[in-house]
Structure formats: C-alpha cells, structure tokens
Design a protein around this motif. Structure first.
Motif, PDB file in Angstrom:
ATOM      1  N   PHE A 199      11.997   8.758   0.310  1.00 30.54           N
ATOM      2  CA  PHE A 199      11.928   9.338   1.791  1.00 30.54           C
ATOM      3  C   PHE A 199      10.490   8.856   2.244  1.00 30.54           C
ATOM      4  N   SER A 200       9.418   9.416   1.246  1.00 39.28           N
ATOM      5  CA  SER A 200       8.227   8.708   1.456  1.00 39.28           C
ATOM      6  C   SER A 200       7.762   7.605   2.363  1.00 39.28           C
ATOM      7  N   PHE A 201       8.600   6.635   1.460  1.00 36.62           N
ATOM      8  CA  PHE A 201       8.517   5.124   1.685  1.00 36.62           C
ATOM      9  C   PHE A 201       8.560   4.820   3.214  1.00 36.62           C
ATOM     10  N   VAL A 202       9.342   4.822   3.182  1.00 34.11           N
ATOM     11  CA  VAL A 202      10.369   5.101   4.521  1.00 34.11           C
ATOM     12  C   VAL A 202       9.704   5.196   5.467  1.00 34.11           C
ATOM     13  N   THR A 203       9.205   7.138   5.603  1.00 33.91           N
ATOM     14  CA  THR A 203       8.772   7.812   6.386  1.00 33.91           C
ATOM     15  C   THR A 203       7.217   6.726   7.148  1.00 33.91           C
ATOM     16  N   PHE A 250       0.627  -1.555   0.446  1.00 40.07           N
ATOM     17  CA  PHE A 250       0.127  -0.163  -0.507  1.00 40.07           C
ATOM     18  C   PHE A 250       0.754   1.284  -0.107  1.00 40.07           C
ATOM     19  N   ALA A 251       1.981   1.042   0.510  1.00 37.82           N
ATOM     20  CA  ALA A 251       3.135   2.213   0.590  1.00 37.82           C
ATOM     21  C   ALA A 251       3.402   2.536  -0.361  1.00 37.82           C
ATOM     22  N   ALA A 252       3.754   1.669  -1.172  1.00 33.79           N
ATOM     23  CA  ALA A 252       4.649   1.533  -2.899  1.00 33.79           C
ATOM     24  C   ALA A 252       3.108   2.320  -3.833  1.00 33.79           C
ATOM     25  N   PHE A 253       1.768   1.713  -3.659  1.00 29.72           N
ATOM     26  CA  PHE A 253       1.074   2.169  -4.042  1.00 29.72           C
ATOM     27  C   PHE A 253       0.835   3.642  -4.454  1.00 29.72           C
ATOM     28  N   LEU A 254       0.798   4.254  -3.052  1.00 26.04           N
ATOM     29  CA  LEU A 254       1.439   5.791  -2.659  1.00 26.04           C
ATOM     30  C   LEU A 254       1.394   6.212  -3.378  1.00 26.04           C
ATOM     31  N   VAL A 255       2.791   5.978  -2.883  1.00 19.75           N
ATOM     32  CA  VAL A 255       4.358   6.906  -3.530  1.00 19.75           C
ATOM     33  C   VAL A 255       4.152   6.451  -5.176  1.00 19.75           C
ATOM     34  N   ALA A 293      12.471  10.608  -7.670  1.00 17.93           N
ATOM     35  CA  ALA A 293      12.851   9.589  -6.190  1.00 17.93           C
ATOM     36  C   ALA A 293      13.518   9.201  -5.115  1.00 17.93           C
ATOM     37  N   GLY A 294      14.290  10.501  -5.137  1.00 18.44           N
ATOM     38  CA  GLY A 294      14.107  10.910  -4.015  1.00 18.44           C
ATOM     39  C   GLY A 294      13.158  11.109  -2.451  1.00 18.44           C
ATOM     40  N   ALA A 295      12.374  11.666  -3.028  1.00 18.21           N
ATOM     41  CA  ALA A 295      11.372  12.088  -2.346  1.00 18.21           C
ATOM     42  C   ALA A 295      10.132  10.766  -2.279  1.00 18.21           C
TER      43      ALA A 295
END
Length: 695
Positions: free
Chosen positions: A195-199, A170-175, A190-192
C-alpha cells in the motif's frame, strides 16, 4: 572551521575542472576519473597543509534536498513526453517491474549465496541493498551513450528507465527500511508495504501534475520578466520536492499515514514544465534554460562523484573483511540486472505494443547499467544505529551496506563504464544507418562548400594572399569533391535514401521557420504546439520508413497524454482550447508560411552545393509538388475563414503589425543599450514606456 568548509568546496570544484580536462586528453569517462581523484584526496588530506580538503562533506540533507532536485529537473526537463509515451511499455516495465525483480533477486539470491559461503547476512539487509543498487544512474550512462553514438530510441529508453526507476528504487528503499525498523509481521506487514509503495508512486504522480501545471501558469503570468521566469524553474524543482516531503510527514487519511514520493512528484512536475511550460517562457529564457540547468547539473554531479571517492577511501569497515562480500554482491547484481532485462524485453517484443527491441540492445541494457549519485544518497539516509535481529558482526548494518554499495558503484564505473564503447562496437550498435552515412558525407560536403565561399571573402578582404588562397582552395575543392562522391556511393542504388534525406531537410526548414514565427508573436502557444506535434509525427514516420503524409488534408491527432493535459487545463484554469476565427486564420497562415519556405529552399537547391548531394530530380520534384499542394490547400482554408468573417483579415493584419512593430522597437532598444549608445537610466525609462504602450 567555516572557512575550511568553503575552501574545501571551491577546491573540490577546481579539482573537478582539472579532472574534466584530463578526461578529454585520456579519453576516459569523466565520472570514473572523478571517483579515482576523490579516492586519492584521502592520503593528500593527511598532510597538514591540505587537511582542509575533506572539510566539505556529503550530508544526507545536502544530497537529498539540494543536489537531487537539481539532477531530477535537469534530466526530466529535456525529456520529450511524446517520445516517452511511445516507449512507455519498455520504460515502465524496466523502471518498475525490472527494478523490483532485481531488488528481490539481489535480496533473496544474495541471502542464499552468503549462506552457501557460511556467512549469515539477514535477507532484509540484502533487500535494502538490492533496492539501493538496482536503480541505474542516468548521468554516467547518457554521457557515454552520446559520446559513442547510441541510437536515439535506445538512449531514450535508458534515460526514461533511469529517471523513473530512481523513484521506484527510492520508494522500495523506504518501504524496506520501514520493515527493518518496525519489524516484519507476516501478511499485514507485506500488505502495508505494498500500500505504501503504490501510494508513494500514485500520489507523487498526481501531486507532480498539480505542481507542474501551477508553475507553468505562474511562468505564463510573469512572461517578459526573465529573472522571475528563471527563479520559478528553480522553485518548481526544490519547492515541489520539499513540499512533498512536508505533506508526507503530516498526511493522514482514515488513520492511515499516506506518504508521497518526492522524486516522482519532482520528476513529473519537471516534465510538465519541460514539455508545456517552456512554451510560456520568453524566447531568450527558453534558449538559455538548458545551459542554465546543464551548468547546475554539471557542478552537482562533479561534487557527488568526487565525494563518492572520498567516501569509499574512508569506509569504516576494513576492506580486507569487505572484499569478498563486495565481490559476491557485484556478481549477484550483474545476474539480477540480466534477469530483469531479458525476460521483460522478450515479453515486450511478443506483445507487440511497441517497436521490437533488438537483441543486441538487450545485451547493452544488461551490461550498461551504471550506478551513481542516488545510491550514495540512499546509503547516507540509513540511520547509523540501524540494526536487525541476529546481526553478530563487529561492523554496523550501515557500514556493511555502504561497503557493498560503493564497491558495486566502483565496479560499474571502473569496469562497465570503461568498456561500454567496446561493447557497443562489438554488438554493432554504433554502426551508422543508411541515412546516417548519407548525412555524414552530405554534412561534410556542406561544410567544405561553406569553407570555399569563406575563402573568397577572405581573399576579397585581403586577409589571404593569392598564393595562400590558391593552395587552400585546391585543398578544399578536393575535399568537397571527395565528400560528394562518398555521399553518392553511400546512396548507391537506393531510391528512398535521397527522398528521405530531402524530407528530413524540409522538415528541419519548417521547424526553424515555425520557431521564428512563434518568437515574433505571430501565433499563439497552442498553435505552435499543434504544428510542432504535426512535424514531430512526420519526422518519426520518416525515421521508421513510413509515408510522411497520407494526404494534404490529413489530420494529425494529439496523443492521450496531450488530451489529458488539455482536460486538466480546462478544469483548473477554465481555458478554452478551441480555435477562434482569428487563431484559425493564424494557424493556416503559419502552415502556409512554413510550406512556402520549404518550396523556396527546395527551388534553390538546384543552384546550390546541395545539388551535388540531392541530385535525384524525381525525388526533388515529388517533394516540391507535395509542399506546393500543402501551401495551396492551406491558402484555400485561409480564404474560407476570411469569407466566413470579412472583417477578420483587417483585424489580424492590424494585430500582427502591432506585434511586429513592438518586437522591432524592443530589439532596437536592446541593441542601443548593448552597444552603450544609451545609458542604463535611459534604457530603463524607454523600456518602461514601451511596456506601458504594449499594455
């Protein structure tokens, strides 16, 4: 209109029940038949009399905020954290690294496959599909694993992967959805995204721990009020999920929007409640909780899978156009799953951080990955007007992703789910271990022995004639003798099988006796958890063929996660987890009691039906000596604690007596009320008086 929606909802539930009964008769997976039934409802709904049947629809909000938290909590609540941490490398690698590998392969590999066929599907669209379809569904898989008898550890790895990769997927889907809507601008995008995925994952874990411990404390505070305890478990699922979403919409740090994963937060909070909060519940609530949540999960899954069939039958895209893309995507997903399983499991075996994963398990992991409810939820969350550059088709991005996703789900349900049993049998995964074979025949012998005793009772009560009794007794005596003989044959020349069976039997006695002691209020929660941890470690050692205990004075350390939990508890609630003299005395007394219970039961084996099975006197004597030594050792430690504090014994005995009397009074009152000997008014008055006295 509202009446049609309610009529549709309850009609679908009724149809689900009929499908469940049919699945038992046809011996087909329940979820498979539900999807087929849902597909058949579309032509039925075109008849005027049944037009209401499609009035209840799967909306993104209903799925996301109501159904999903229920499914997460029900699965996570029953997961043992100790077992998860013991297999965390395999679970974590499959749930995070494996899912990302699969997502990238489906996106990139699918792009070149479509390009080879002359169809220009943008890579970001296929990456979005990859994120949606790479997460495995725990419900469909686990139901089949239980039915076909998959090994416990393999089932745990599958369940752990399915739960954690829901969050990762789901995190990958949102990213990826953000990349499509905001556009890809090279390294900065890609960096953003990273960062979004890790947070999302990291923040979800932290917030989930906070909510889990907070609600565990609330459950402890209201212990004794059953309705409040059950309500709090409902709240921990939905409140954690929704509050995480609210925080994600408003949390900004240093000008950077921070998004937390509501799935991860709910998953972690549910595991905390299941592993630590359940000990704070009233005994009746704790026993009822699994049935309560199991029912909710059953209803939720029934509605999701039957409505999934409705979705597929009512796709906006023409099936003739979508058929080849669906088939191509299915092949890509199957290959992507294999690529995400074999290299990772080979690497895990090489690193040696966990017990090796057999090759036949890897084959089943690659084949047995079913897809389900979360994939449908993610598809419905795609905006209807979502578009990408160079999209030249007469159907939308959402229509395309919906078609290939639901087509892939159908493939996993109609092909993979129906063949899992055959694949397991062909791979030899369902074969019984030596201990399981002995346990199978031993259990049959015990069942028939109990049946023979019941026949004597029925004859004495004149519920059977002498002729009927003689016929039945002859039959069950024969079955009992055959079961005993087969048990001995299964044991063969092995010296360890009987001993391990005896040790497992003894640990089962200890666990049952310990739970009774805890429910009677004779020991505290931390004492119960400490002894349960010790018994769990011993059980795992026996399963692995290791020595049960190294010495009567062996110290069984808690794992790193438990140490972390204790640290958090100290910091947040200022709770002292060291054992005071009274608690230490109760701890040793509980150990002495459960060891004494085992000694008593093992001494009774000689004259019972178990003697025909456990006929290895050497093994029996060896185990008896072990438990006698443990009992003597704990008794000596009890005396040492008393010697240190001479007034302790009278204090503990007085407190234990008061607790036992309180439990007896409550049980007596409950029976008087249940048997209608006293009215509700009297029951409430007396209950209130007892509660006042206890305070």
């Amino acid at each position: 209109m509202n009446l049609d929606v309610f009529l549709s909802l309850f009609s679908l539930m009724l149809i689900s029940l009929a499908v469940f009964l049919l699945s038992k008769k046809l011996k087909l997976p329940y979820t498979v038949l539900l999807v087929i039934a849902g597909s058949l409802l579309i032509p039925l709904s075109r008849l005027e009399f049944f037009s209401f049947i499609t009035s209840f629809e799967l909306t993104p909000e209903l799925l996301f905020f109501v159904f999903l938290p229920i499914l997460i909590f029900e699965s996570a609540y029953n997961m043992n954290i100790r077992n998860v941490t013991e297999n965390i490398y395999s679970i974590g690698s499959l749930a995070v690294v494996g899912l990302l590998i699969s997502t990238l392969f489906v996106g990139i590999g699918g792009f070149y496959a479509f390009e080879f066929l002359g169809v220009d599907i943008p890579m970001l669209v296929l990456l979005l599909f990859g994120a949606i379809i790479s997460a495995t569904d725990p419900v469909a898989v686990l139901a089949l694993f239980k039915e076909y008898g998959a090994p416990q550890r393999l089932t745990l790895i599958f369940e752990g992967e399915s739960l954690f990769n829901d969050a990762t997927g789901f995190a990958a889907f949102l990213v990826i959805l953000d990349l499509i809507t905001e556009g890809y601008h090279g390294f900065s995008s890609a960096g953003a995204a990273l960062f979004s995925f890790v947070t999302m994952l990291g923040g979800g874990i932290v917030f989930g721990l906070i909510m889990g411990f907070l609600f565990a404390k609330l459950i402890e505070t209201v212990k004794g009020n059953e309705h409040l305890e059950i309500t709090l478990t409902l709240l921990v699922a939905h409140f954690t999920f929704i509050l995480t979403e609210v925080i994600s919409e408003h949390l900004v740090i240093g000008g950077q929007e921070i998004r937390l994963s509501s799935i991860v937060a709910t998953l972690i909070a549910s595991m905390v409640i299941g592993n630590f909060g359940r000990y704070k519940m009233s005994p009746d609530v704790e026993e009822y909780m699994e049935k309560f949540w199991g029912y909710f999960a059953f209803v939720t899954n029934s509605l999701v899978f039957i409505l999934m069939g409705l979705l597929f039958a009512d796709l906006a895209i023409d099936l003739n156009i979508a058929l080849w893309p669906i088939l191509l995507c299915i092949v890509t997903v199957v290959i992507g799953r294999a690529i995400s399983v074999y290299p990772l499991m080979w690497l895990m075996n090489k690193l040696g951080r966990e017990r090796p994963i057999p090759r036949n398990w890897m084959h089943l992991m690659a084949w047995g990955s079913l897809r389900g409810s979360l994939a449908v939820i993610m598809v419905l969350l795609i905006p209807d007007d979502l578009t990408v550059p160079n999209w030249h088709f007469n159907f939308s991005v959402k229509d395309f992703v919906s078609a290939v996703t639901i087509g892939s789900i159908y493939f996993t349900l109609l092909v993979k789910a129906t063949t899992i049993g055959k694949v397991m049998h062909a791979l030899g995964i369902d074969a019984l271990t030596g201990m399981e074979q002995v346990g199978y025949h031993k259990s049959k012998a015990q069942i028939y022995d109990k049946t023979l005793h019941k026949l004597d009772v029925l004859l004495n009560d004149q519920q059977l004639t002498q002729k009927q009794y003689d016929r039945l007794k002859l039959r069950y005596e024969s079955l009992y003798q055959i079961a005993c003989l087969e048990c001995k044959n299964a044991i063969g020349e092995s010296d360890s099988l009987i001993e391990n069976m005896l040790r497992t039997y003894a640990l089962g006695i200890q666990k049952e006796e310990l739970k009774d002691i805890f429910q009677r209020g004779e020991i505290e929660e931390k004492t119960y958890k400490k002894i349960t941890n010790m018994l769990s470690i011993q059980t795992e050692r026996i399963k692995r063929g290791q020595q049960q205990v190294q010495s009567v004075n062996e110290h069984f350390p808690i794992d790193s996660l438990e140490r972390f939990v204790l640290l958090v508890s100290r910091l947040i609630f200022w709770r002292d987890h060291s054992f005071k003299d009274q608690e230490l005395y109760r701890y040793y007394r509980a150990l002495s009691k459960i060891s004494g219970k085992v000694v008593k039961e093992l001494n009774a084996v000689e004259g019972s039906s178990l003697s025909a099975v456990f006929d290895d006197k050497t093994a029996l004597e060896k185990l008896l000596n072990l438990y006698k030594s443990i009992q003597e050792n704990t008794h000596e430690k009890m005396l040492a604690v008393i010697h240190k504090n001479e007034e302790l014994l009278s204090q503990v005995n007085e407190a234990s007596a008061a607790q036992s009397l309180a439990v007896l009074q409550e049980d007596t009152l409950d029976k008087l009320h249940k048997n209608e000997i006293i009215t509700n008014k009297l029951y409430i008055m007396l209950r209130h008086e007892l509660e006042q006295k206890s305070h």
